[in-house]
Design a protein around this motif. Structure first.
Motif, PDB file in Angstrom:
ATOM      1  N   GLY A  10      26.935  38.999  31.163  1.00  0.00           N
ATOM      2  CA  GLY A  10      26.961  39.274  32.603  1.00  0.00           C
ATOM      3  C   GLY A  10      28.280  39.844  33.094  1.00  0.00           C
ATOM      4  N   VAL A  11      29.341  39.708  32.286  1.00  0.00           N
ATOM      5  CA  VAL A  11      30.666  40.157  32.743  1.00  0.00           C
ATOM      6  C   VAL A  11      30.774  41.675  32.600  1.00  0.00           C
ATOM      7  N   THR A  12      31.070  42.334  33.710  1.00  0.00           N
ATOM      8  CA  THR A  12      31.116  43.799  33.698  1.00  0.00           C
ATOM      9  C   THR A  12      32.540  44.337  33.783  1.00  0.00           C
ATOM     10  N   ASP A  13      33.488  43.487  34.150  1.00  0.00           N
ATOM     11  CA  ASP A  13      34.879  43.939  34.248  1.00  0.00           C
ATOM     12  C   ASP A  13      35.775  42.693  34.335  1.00  0.00           C
ATOM     13  N   VAL A  14      36.998  42.850  33.929  1.00  0.00           N
ATOM     14  CA  VAL A  14      37.973  41.762  34.103  1.00  0.00           C
ATOM     15  C   VAL A  14      39.228  42.372  34.723  1.00  0.00           C
ATOM     16  N   LYS A  15      39.678  41.789  35.801  1.00  0.00           N
ATOM     17  CA  LYS A  15      40.938  42.236  36.403  1.00  0.00           C
ATOM     18  C   LYS A  15      41.881  41.042  36.461  1.00  0.00           C
ATOM     19  N   TRP A  16      43.070  41.273  36.982  1.00  0.00           N
ATOM     20  CA  TRP A  16      44.060  40.206  37.127  1.00  0.00           C
ATOM     21  C   TRP A  16      44.365  40.003  38.601  1.00  0.00           C
ATOM     22  N   LEU A  17      44.766  38.815  38.927  1.00  0.00           N
ATOM     23  CA  LEU A  17      45.154  38.564  40.316  1.00  0.00           C
ATOM     24  C   LEU A  17      46.328  39.472  40.702  1.00  0.00           C
ATOM     25  N   SER A  18      47.157  39.795  39.710  1.00  0.00           N
ATOM     26  CA  SER A  18      48.317  40.662  39.986  1.00  0.00           C
ATOM     27  C   SER A  18      47.899  42.089  40.342  1.00  0.00           C
ATOM     28  N   ASP A  19      46.648  42.459  40.080  1.00  0.00           N
ATOM     29  CA  ASP A  19      46.175  43.767  40.553  1.00  0.00           C
ATOM     30  C   ASP A  19      46.115  43.791  42.077  1.00  0.00           C
ATOM     31  N   TYR A  20      46.098  42.619  42.667  1.00  0.00           N
ATOM     32  CA  TYR A  20      46.005  42.517  44.132  1.00  0.00           C
ATOM     33  C   TYR A  20      47.313  42.009  44.748  1.00  0.00           C
ATOM     34  N   GLN A  21      48.150  41.380  43.934  1.00  0.00           N
ATOM     35  CA  GLN A  21      49.484  40.955  44.377  1.00  0.00           C
ATOM     36  C   GLN A  21      50.425  41.243  43.199  1.00  0.00           C
ATOM     37  N   PRO A  22      50.941  42.502  43.136  1.00  0.00           N
ATOM     38  CA  PRO A  22      51.700  42.943  41.950  1.00  0.00           C
ATOM     39  C   PRO A  22      52.868  42.033  41.563  1.00  0.00           C
TER      40      PRO A  22
END
Lengths: 367, 192
Positions: free
Chosen positions: A54-66
Motif C-alpha cells: 500500500g505504500v506509494t511514497d516515503v518522505k521525511w518530516l524535514s521535507d516540510y521543516q528543513p
C-alpha cells in the motif's frame, strides 16, 4: 615614514594574528556551543518498519521543516495513495513512544493496509527523539520483541519526552508558543504540549512545526493522534475530538458500540484553558478534523514491577492495537458519511481481519 | 377456507403489531402529552451526548434545532414543540461553554421554567452509559429527570437503578435501550 609604516605593519600583523586567533577560538567555541544547543549532528534513529504494497511514497518530516534534516527529530512519513482521488488523513503514532499501541498500530498500517480512495499518511514515530531512549524513571524494558515468520522483530519502548541529550536543559517553566500558557519545564520536551510548534524553536517545537507544515502543504482533512493512558485514568478508552469534529466522533462512537466496542467520547478543552494538545491545535490552526485516541496501557500510571505490557492478561498489546485500528476505521468511515462528498472520500482497507489480530496476535500480522 | 384463515390471522397480527407500536404513544397521549416536531436538542451538562442525539435525529429524519447551551429567554423564538435534553456532565464541555456546574443548573432551571410557561414537553435522554455517571451527572439527573415527560436511558447508565427509581417515583415512562443508536427508533416512534 616607510620604517614607521613597516614598523606599524609589523605591529599590526602581531595584533592581527592575535585577533585572528581570538576570532578562531571564539568561532570554535560558538560552534561547539551551537552543537550542544542544537544537537544537529545526530542522525534520526531508524526503526524496523517494513512497508507493504500500500505504500506509494516515503518522505521525511524535514521535507516540510528543513531544519530537522540530519537531527534526531527527523522521521519518515509513509504515503499510501489510492487509485481514486479523495481526501487525506494523517495518522500519528509515537507522539509518546512509551505508548506502544499507537506505534504498533501505525507500523501495521504501513505494512498491512492499502488505500483505494484518497491518501493516508502514516508517521509511526512522530517524536523520533523520544523513541531513542527509554525513560529511566520507569522499570520497563528498553525493547519489546515479537516473533514473526520473518524472525524476531524488536520495537523500542521509548519515552514520553524528547531525549534530554537532544534538547537543551529544561527551563524552570515552559511557556507554550504562541499563547504563553505556562507548564512545567519538562513539558517543553513533550510533543503533545508544544503544538503548533515554532519554526526556529526547540527540537520538539520544530517537530511540531514540521507536522503543521505538512498538514497545511498536503491539505490534510483528518488528523488522528494515537495515544495510551493508564487504565484507571478518566480519559482511558476514549476518543477526544476537536469541537468541529465532535459530530464525526459521535457517529464513530455509536457505530463502534453497535459492533460491541465501548468507547468514551470527549471534546477538547477550550482554547483559553489549555494549550499545546494535538486535537485542539490541529483543529484550531488547520483545516483538518482533529482526533486523539487513548487506549488502556497497563504500563502507565501506578505501574507494578515487571508488568507485562505485551501479553498483559487484561490489556494485551494486540487488543490495544486492535482498538486503535478499529477507532481509526470508524473515524474515517464516519468522516466519509459526514462530508458526503466522493471527492473527499478516504477508503483505508486493512489486509487482515481485526478479529484475527486479537485471536492470533501481532506475530501473525506483522511482516 | 384456509385462504380466509390465513388472511384473518395476518390481519390479527397486523392489528396486534400496530397496537404494540402505538401503545407507548397512546400512553403518553392519555396523559395529555404529545411530542411533536420540530424538536430542540439540548444538553444538560455539556457532554457530547447531545451531539449523539443530533446524529440519531438525522438518522430518522426528525426536524430539529441543535443548541446545547440554549437559554430560557431564547426558547420561544426557536419555535419548537418538544425539548430533547441529553443529560450528562463533562468538565471539558462545561469549560468549552464557559460554564461551571452551578451556571449550568441555573441555565437549565430558567429553560425549564420557560418551557413550562410555553407548555413544551421534554424527553430526557442518557445515552453515554455508565462512563457518564459521576457526581456532577448524578446531580443533574436527580434535579431534572423528575421534570421530564419521558426518559430514554442506555441500560449500562442505569446499572444502579437510579433512572428506574426516578421514573417510578414520578410516574414517567422509562425506555431502556441496549445501545445509544437504539434510541433513534424510539425517538422516531414517540415524536410525531
Amino acid at each position: 615614514m616607510l620604517n614607521k609604516h613597516m614598523s606599524g605593519r609589523s605591529n599590526f600583523s602581531r595584533t592581527g594574528y592575535f585577533l585572528l586567533f581570538a576570532v578562531a577560538v571564539l568561532l570554535l567555541t560558538l560552534t561547539f556551543q551551537a552543537q550542544i544547543v542544537i544537537h544537529g549532528t545526530a542522525e534520526p534513529i531508524s526503526h524496523d518498519v517494513r512497508p507493504g504494497y500500500g505504500v506509494t511514497d516515503v518522505k521525511w518530516l524535514s521535507d516540510y521543516q528543513p531544519a530537522l534534516r540530519g537531527t534526531p527529530g527527523d522521521t519518515p512519513i509513509y504515503h499510501l495513495e489510492g487509485k481514486e482521488n479523495g481526501g487525506t488523513a494523517l495518522i500519528l503514532g509515537g507522539t509518546h513512544p512509551n505508548e506502544l499501541a499507537g506505534v504498533l498500530a501505525a507500523v501495521l498500517l504501513v505494512e498491512q493496509s492499502e488505500v483505494s480512495a484518497g491518501t493516508v499518511f502514516v508517521v509511526p514515530n512522530a517524536n523520533n527523539s523520544a523513541s531513542s531512549y527509554t525513560d529511566p524513571r520507569h522499570d520497563v524494558p528498553e525493547w519489546i520483541e515479537i516473533r514473526t515468520e520473518s524472525g524476531v522483530r524488536k520495537f523500542r519502548y521509548g519515552s514520553r519526552y524528547t531525549n534530554p541529550e537532544h534538547q537543551k536543559e529544561d527551563p524552570e517553566k515552559f511557556h507554550h508558543y504562541p499563547s504563553g500558557f505556562e507548564l512545567e519545564g519538562k513539558e517543553s520536551r513533550n510533543l503533545n504540549r508544544v503544538h503548533p510548534g515554532k519554526k526556529d524553536g526547540s527540537l520538539t517545537q520544530q517537530i511540531s512545526y514540521g507536522l503543521f507544515e505538512f498538514v497545511d502543504t498536503e491539505s490534510v482533512n483528518v488528523v488522528i493522534d494515537m495515544h495510551e493512558a493508564s487504565p484507571d485514568w478518566r480519559l482511558a478508552n476514549s476518543l477526544i475530538c476537536h469541537p468541529d469534529a465532535l459530530e464525526i466522533g459521535s457517529m464513530a462512537k455509536m457505530n463502534m458500540e453497535m459492533e460491541g466496542t465501548d468507547i468514551k467520547i470527549e471534546q477538547s478543552r477550550p482554547a483559553d484553558k489549555f494549550h499545546g494538545l494535538s486535537h485542539r491545535e490541529f483543529g484550531d490552526n488547520t483545516e483538518a478534523y482533529a482526533f486523539l485516541i487513548e487506549s488502556r496501557n497497563p504500563g502507565q500510571g501506578d505501574v507494578k514491577d515487571n508488568v507485562d505490557i505485551v501479553d498483559h492478561p487484561k490489556f494485551p498489546l494486540k487488543r490495544r492495537v486492535k482498538f486503535q485500528l478499529k477507532t481509526i476505521n470508524h473515524i474515517l468511515t464516519s468522516y466519509n458519511s459526514f462530508v458526503g462528498d466522493p471527492a473527499r472520500k478516504i477508503d483505508l482497507n486493512l489486509n487482515m481481519e481485526l478479529t484475527e489480530l486479537e485471536k492470533s496476535g501481532l506475530s501473525e500480522v506483522l511482516r | 377456507m384456509n385462504k380466509y384463515k390465513l388472511l384473518n390471522s395476518t390481519v390479527v397480527v397486523l392489528v396486534l403489531l400496530s397496537l404494540f407500536f402505538s401503545g407507548v404513544a397512546a400512553e403518553e397521549e392519555a396523559k395529555g402529552v404529545t411530542f411533536e416536531q420540530p424538536i430542540l436538542i439540548t444538553s444538560f451538562g455539556q457532554s457530547p451526548g447531545a451531539m449523539m442525539a443530533k446524529v440519531l435525529s438525522k438518522r430518522v429524519d426528525l426536524e430539529f434545532v441543535y443548541n446545547p447551551t440554549v437559554k430560557g429567554e431564547n426558547l420561544e423564538e426557536l419555535d419548537i414543540n418538544t425539548i430533547v435534553a441529553v443529560v450528562g456532565a463533562s468538565g471539558k464541555g462545561l469549560g468549552a461553554a464557559g460554564l461551571d456546574i452551578e451556571d449550568e443548573i441555573s441555565r437549565v432551571e430558567s429553560l425549564l421554567q420557560t418551557a413550562e410557561e410555553l407548555e413544551i414537553p421534554m424527553i430526557i435522554m442518557h445515552i453515554e452509559g455508565v462512563q457518564r455517571r459521576g457526581d456532577m451527572s448524578n446531580k443533574l439527573i436527580k434535579t431534572f429527570v423528575p421534570q421530564s415527560e419521558y426518559i430514554i436511558v442506555q441500560k449500562s447508565g442505569n446499572d444502579d437503578g437510579l433512572f428506574t427509581k426516578l421514573s417510578e417515583e414520578n410516574e414517567i415512562t422509562l425506555e431502556q435501550v441496549e445501545k445509544a443508536a437504539d434510541a433513534a427508533p424510539v425517538l422516531n416512534e414517540i415524536i410525531d
